[in-house]
Design an enzyme around this catalytic site. Structure first.
Site, short mmCIF file in Angstrom:
data_model
loop_
_atom_site.label_atom_id
_atom_site.label_comp_id
_atom_site.label_asym_id
_atom_site.label_seq_id
_atom_site.Cartn_x
_atom_site.Cartn_y
_atom_site.Cartn_z
N ASP A 21 -2.57 -49.44 20.34
CA ASP A 21 -3.52 -48.35 20.16
C ASP A 21 -4.35 -48.53 18.89
OD1 ASP A 21 -4.81 -46.02 20.76
OD2 ASP A 21 -3.17 -44.69 20.19
N ASN A 69 -7.24 -45.11 31.49
CA ASN A 69 -8.38 -45.82 30.87
C ASN A 69 -9.53 -46.03 31.85
OD1 ASN A 69 -6.27 -48.01 28.84
ND2 ASN A 69 -7.16 -46.05 28.31
C1 FPP Z 1 -6.26 -48.83 22.72
O1 FPP Z 1 -7.21 -48.65 21.72
C2 FPP Z 1 -6.43 -50.10 23.37
C3 FPP Z 1 -6.78 -50.25 24.66
C4 FPP Z 1 -7.04 -49.12 25.59
C5 FPP Z 1 -6.95 -51.56 25.24
C6 FPP Z 1 -6.07 -52.63 24.68
C7 FPP Z 1 -6.63 -53.87 25.14
C8 FPP Z 1 -6.76 -55.00 24.43
C9 FPP Z 1 -6.18 -55.23 23.10
C10 FPP Z 1 -7.53 -56.12 25.01
C11 FPP Z 1 -7.05 -56.67 26.34
C12 FPP Z 1 -5.70 -57.25 26.27
C13 FPP Z 1 -5.37 -58.50 26.57
C14 FPP Z 1 -3.95 -58.88 26.59
C15 FPP Z 1 -6.34 -59.54 26.85
P1 FPP Z 1 -8.24 -47.47 21.88
O2 FPP Z 1 -9.50 -48.01 22.46
O3 FPP Z 1 -7.64 -46.35 22.68
O4 FPP Z 1 -8.43 -47.05 20.39
P2 FPP Z 1 -8.74 -45.59 19.83
O5 FPP Z 1 -7.57 -44.72 20.19
O6 FPP Z 1 -8.86 -45.81 18.36
O7 FPP Z 1 -10.02 -45.13 20.47
#
Ligand code: FPP
Length: 258
Positions: A21, A69
């Protein structure tokens, strides 16, 4: 020299599941678009996977894209899917060299065609690897996974006329998408949020939970080692008392499949 002593290595988690996250906040705090955070998040995946392999954690499961998501803006979803494609293309060679098996949990049919294709191809190409295990949760939601399992089980009972009385956790867990994986021992969530967000809800029944204040792109090797150090200090009682545990030398571990 290894980061952990021989004695500590024995206590390391076998399976670590991670809720990555904070990519968006990490990017925003730098005045950058959210996808910049995701891109740096992917870089971090490499570093954490390498550290896990080095110290002897055998399974890593990453919550890369949840069913929830799907409600994000199309541009961000598309960016994430292209990062996933890029990651798998780049990593295939080292996965094959290092004996890493890729698995996915979640409904891959809900991914764009190009992303589903590369995920399925990588799973296929690495399916005979057995040295290490990387699982990506993609379009995954625990409630949906459980409902799918119940539906499949009910259908089987209906068709075969078998008695449903024999259902227990061990048999039901075969109906979950994680049927080939041991339950997670440790769940790490970054960016200071104390939630499971529909991730491995049943499998996490006895998991230890570690919340890091760092956003995922900043959750580096040292932070991961700190989470593991914290885990090995804990006493996992699986519902028993400390005295019981020491008397039976921790031989009884309900819900652990492997
Ligand atoms: C959460 O941060 C992260 C995600 C919803 C996506 C995680 C995905 C990756 C790291 C990339 C894809 C993975 C691989 C293995 C290639 P957020 O966007 O919810 O952050 P925030 O809460 O600060 O908005």
């Amino acid at each position: 020299m290894n980061t952990f002593s021989e004695q500590e290595r024995e206590k390391l988690p076998n399976h670590v599941a991670i809720i990555m996250d904070g990519n968006g906040r990490w990017a925003r705090s730098r005045g950058k678009p959210r996808i910049f955070g995701h891109r740096n998040g992917v870089k971090n995946v490499r570093s954490i996977v390498n550290t896990a392999r080095e110290v002897g954690v055998q399974y890593i499961t990453l919550y890369a894209f949840s069913t929830e998501n799907q409600t994000r803006p199309d541009k961000e979803k598309s960016g994430l899917m292209h990062l996933l494609e890029e990651f798998l293309k780049l990593e295939l060679e080292s996965m094959l060299k290092d004996g890493i098996r890729l698995r996915a949990i979640g409904d891959l049919s809900g991914l764009p065609e190009f992303a589903r294709k590369i995920v399925e191809e990588t799973i296929e190409k690495t399916k005979h690897n057995s040295d290490w295990n990387l699982t990506l949760a993609l379009n995954y939601g625990s409630r949906q996974e459980v409902l799918n399992g119940i539906n499949t089980y009910a259908q089987k009972i209906f068709e075969s006329g078998e008695s449903p009385k024999h259902l227990n956790w061990s048999s039901f867990s075969n109906y979950l998408e994680t049927s080939e994986l041991p339950d997670p021992d440790l769940i790490i969530r970054t960016s200071g949020e104390f939630r499971l967000s529909n991730f491995l809800l049943l499998q996490a029944a006895y998991a230890e939970i570690f919340v890091s204040p760092l956003h995922w792109p900043d959750f580096n090797r040292d932070a991961f080692i700190e989470a593991l150090q914290n885990y090995i200090q804990r006493e996992r009682r699986f519902g028993q008392t400390s005295d019981q545990l020491s008397s039976i030398a921790q031989s009884f571990m309900p819900n652990q499949k492997l």
